[in-house]
Structures are given as C-alpha cells and as structure tokens.
Design a protein around this motif. Structure first.
Motif, mmCIF file in Angstrom:
data_model
loop_
_atom_site.group_PDB
_atom_site.id
_atom_site.type_symbol
_atom_site.label_atom_id
_atom_site.label_comp_id
_atom_site.label_asym_id
_atom_site.label_seq_id
_atom_site.Cartn_x
_atom_site.Cartn_y
_atom_site.Cartn_z
ATOM 1 N N UNK A 55 -8.093 -0.105 13.499
ATOM 2 C CA UNK A 55 -8.497 -1.136 12.558
ATOM 3 C C UNK A 55 -8.050 -2.517 13.001
ATOM 4 N N UNK A 91 5.599 -4.438 -6.344
ATOM 5 C CA UNK A 91 4.991 -3.585 -5.321
ATOM 6 C C UNK A 91 6.028 -3.157 -4.274
ATOM 7 N N UNK A 92 6.976 -4.053 -3.991
ATOM 8 C CA UNK A 92 7.975 -3.745 -2.961
ATOM 9 C C UNK A 92 8.986 -2.699 -3.419
ATOM 10 N N UNK A 138 7.880 -0.874 5.311
ATOM 11 C CA UNK A 138 7.210 -2.025 5.924
ATOM 12 C C UNK A 138 5.996 -1.624 6.776
ATOM 13 N N UNK A 139 6.065 -0.541 7.581
ATOM 14 C CA UNK A 139 4.870 -0.166 8.351
ATOM 15 C C UNK A 139 3.678 0.228 7.467
ATOM 16 N N UNK A 140 3.925 0.538 6.193
ATOM 17 C CA UNK A 140 2.840 0.999 5.312
ATOM 18 C C UNK A 140 2.319 -0.089 4.379
ATOM 19 N N UNK A 141 3.192 -0.949 3.937
ATOM 20 C CA UNK A 141 2.727 -1.981 2.997
ATOM 21 C C UNK A 141 2.938 -3.411 3.505
ATOM 22 N N UNK A 142 3.495 -3.538 4.683
ATOM 23 C CA UNK A 142 3.649 -4.870 5.249
ATOM 24 C C UNK A 142 4.913 -5.561 4.800
ATOM 25 N N UNK A 143 5.026 -6.786 5.235
ATOM 26 C CA UNK A 143 6.245 -7.572 5.020
ATOM 27 C C UNK A 143 5.915 -8.810 4.189
ATOM 28 N N UNK A 152 -1.404 2.382 8.752
ATOM 29 C CA UNK A 152 -2.715 1.854 9.137
ATOM 30 C C UNK A 152 -3.064 2.288 10.542
ATOM 31 N N UNK A 160 12.652 -0.375 6.845
ATOM 32 C CA UNK A 160 12.133 -0.767 8.151
ATOM 33 C C UNK A 160 11.145 0.242 8.722
ATOM 34 N N UNK A 211 -0.159 5.163 0.653
ATOM 35 C CA UNK A 211 -0.221 4.133 1.695
ATOM 36 C C UNK A 211 0.073 4.741 3.058
ATOM 37 N N UNK A 212 -0.936 5.382 3.673
ATOM 38 C CA UNK A 212 -0.712 5.954 5.006
ATOM 39 C C UNK A 212 -0.527 4.833 6.016
ATOM 40 N N UNK A 247 -4.982 -3.532 13.090
ATOM 41 C CA UNK A 247 -3.799 -4.030 12.396
ATOM 42 C C UNK A 247 -2.596 -3.781 13.277
#
Lengths: 112, 213
Positions: B209, B17-18, B70-75, B205, B66, B202-203, B211
C-alpha cells in the motif's frame, strides 16, 4: 455598461463564494485539516486511521495541501524506524482559522 | 449518517484512540502482579526484588507501544494543551514522591502508633495509604482524561487495605498475593482481550500500500 440581470446574478454568486477556500472546502481535505489543526503532528498511518481515507486518497489530498503550502512533511526517527510526520504550516493554520470564521459568518448571516 | 463533530471532539477522539490498544491496562496489571509477588521474590532473591518492581511495567509499556501499537495505528504528537497537562502530572508526582517516602519512613520507624495507631482499629496507616493511592491516581485520571486510571487507583488502594486485613487470617506472603494478585490477574485478562481486539481491528499495514511511514 449595463449588465443583464442574469450576468448581475452570476457576478453576485461568484462574489458570495469567493471567500470559500476551495483547497480546504473539499470534504476529505477539510477532514485532514481539522485533524491536523487539533494536534501537533501525526504520521501518515495515524491520519489514515483517523480520517478513514485510503492510502491513495490521502496521498492525493496531501499533495494538494502541500502544494498550497498548508502542510509540511518532516522525517523523524523513532529508534531506527523513520516516520514521516505531517503538520500544518503557519499558513495552513491561518487559512483554516480564516475558513472556519468565514463559514461561521456566512451561516450566521443567513436569515432565520 | 455519521454524527457531526466539532474540533474538540476530534481532538478527544484522536487522544482516546491512543489508549485503545490495551497496553496501559496490561502495564498496570503487571504492576499489580509484581506487587502481589514482591514478598515471595524478596524471600527468594533479597533486595534484588526491587528490580522486578520497577522494570517490567514500564518496559512493557515502552515495548508494547513501539512494536505493537505504533506500527498499527501510527504516531501522533499532541499539542500544547496535552503537553501542559503532562507537565502538571509530573509536578504533582515530584511533590508527592518525597511525601510518600516520608510517610513510608515514618511508618517503618513506628511513629504512627500511639493515639493515631489505635484509631480505626489500628488501620490508620493502611487506610491512609489506600486513600492516598486512590486520590493520586484519580487526580492523574482526571488530568489525562483516562478513566481506566480510576479503576487502577481503586485496585491499588483496596489492595493495600485487603492485604492488611488478611495479614492475621492468611499468613504473609499470601495476603499480598490475594490482595493484589486477583485484581492484577483480572486486569491482565481484560488487557489481553483489548489487545487481541486491537490487533484484529488494526492489522499491520501492507507494504504494497506504500505505507512506509
């Protein structure tokens, strides 16, 4: 004390299900635990994307897991941006492994 | 009904996924394009061209991860198995880097001509370099389970060979521009398509919400 057949069966069923960790057994929480088990840690957004749960749903399940002592929450920084990282505690890992072994045993013992 | 998955599949899926953001493809494309234009840059700015070789690609990777990924799918941080693999790659690179430098210096000192230089029509060094690049990147691809690296290895390896083959018919620096520029451009286009697809899927978030991460 002589127990009725119905009461005996109820007691047997309860003993059968006693080994199931009901905190982990819920499908969404099982999904979360499975994901956290195979990685070191992840933030909320990553887990949302992987599990397909909504924010509210994930949040509620996380609270339950945290209350049970299965997950820990740490705040880390990537540059200046904070990230809330979630990971399994030692207790959580052990509980998940036990759950996994118990379920395996349960299905292995079923007559074919 | 979704397919049943085991823990191994869950970990693999999370890992792959990454890589879905296209940023690694763009990084290697940038590297190929900078190699392609390196002879032109050398003519224009002298030794400063080396900065253009070493800075853009890693910078793109860092900033892309960065600020876009990361802002779209997380860390995520992977466990010991992946960390051990990364260490293996680091060790391979540390061993092969001085070997590469030695080969380059020997080539510059024209040690290879003689019976070896005439082998394979005088293309011993470029063939050797091409095979080396393909082998190294294939090894890394195998360890980090990122199949695109096989393609990058081929692109760089074939680029070295094609650049050498075009040396006589097409005057430098155009042999390098053609050899690396075409594959670099194609890979760049592919990377952009993947990136656009990623951004649409993946817009960012929404803050409401909750997040904040």
């Amino acid at each position: 004390m002589v127990l009725s057949t119905k009461k005996k069966k109820t007691m047997e069923n309860r003993q059968l299900l006693d080994f199931i960790d009901k905190i982990i057994h819920e499908p969404a929480r099982l999904n979360i635990m499975a994901h956290l088990y195979v990685i070191d840690s992840a933030d909320f957004l990553f887990l949302m994307r992987q599990t397909g749960l909504t924010f509210g749903n994930l949040s509620a399940h996380m609270s339950k897991l945290e209350d049970a002592g299965y997950i820990q929450i740490k705040k880390e920084f990537l540059g200046k941006k904070p990230h809330t990282m979630l990971s399994l505690t030692k207790k959580g890992r052990t509980a998940f492994e036990e759950y996994r072994n118990n379920m395996k045993q349960f299905f292995n013992d079923l007559p074919t | 009904m979704t397919e049943p998955m085991n823990l191994k599949d869950i970990e693999k899926k999370a890992y792959r996924f990454t890589f879905t953001d296209g940023i690694y493809d763009l990084t290697y494309a940038t590297l190929l394009i900078t190699i392609a234009v390196a002879p032109i840059l050398r003519e224009l700015i002298g030794l400063g061209y080396i900065l253009f070789l070493v800075i853009p690609a890693p910078l793109l990777l860092l900033l892309g991860k960065r600020y876009i990924s990361v802002p779209r799918i997380g860390l995520v941080k992977f466990n010991q198995r992946r960390k051990t693999t990364q260490k293996k790659i680091a060790i391979i690179s540390i061993i092969l880097l001085p070997l590469t430098i030695v080969l380059v210096l020997l080539t510059a000192a024209q040690i290879f001509p003689g019976p070896y230089g005439t082998l394979l029509g005088g293309y011993t060094v470029p063939i050797g370099a091409a095979l080396f690049a393909i082998a190294l990147l294939s090894l890394i691809a195998y360890f980090i389970e990122f199949s695109h690296l096989y393609v990058y290895g081929l692109a760089i390896g074939l680029g070295i060979l094609i650049s050498e083959l075009l040396y006589d018919p097409v005057a430098p620096p155009w042999n390098s521009v053609i050899a690396f520029g075409i594959s670099g451009t194609l890979l760049f286009i592919y990377g952009i398509i993947e990136l656009v697809r990623f951004i649409r899927t993946y817009p960012l978030p929404k803050a409401e919400n909750g997040i904040v991460n």
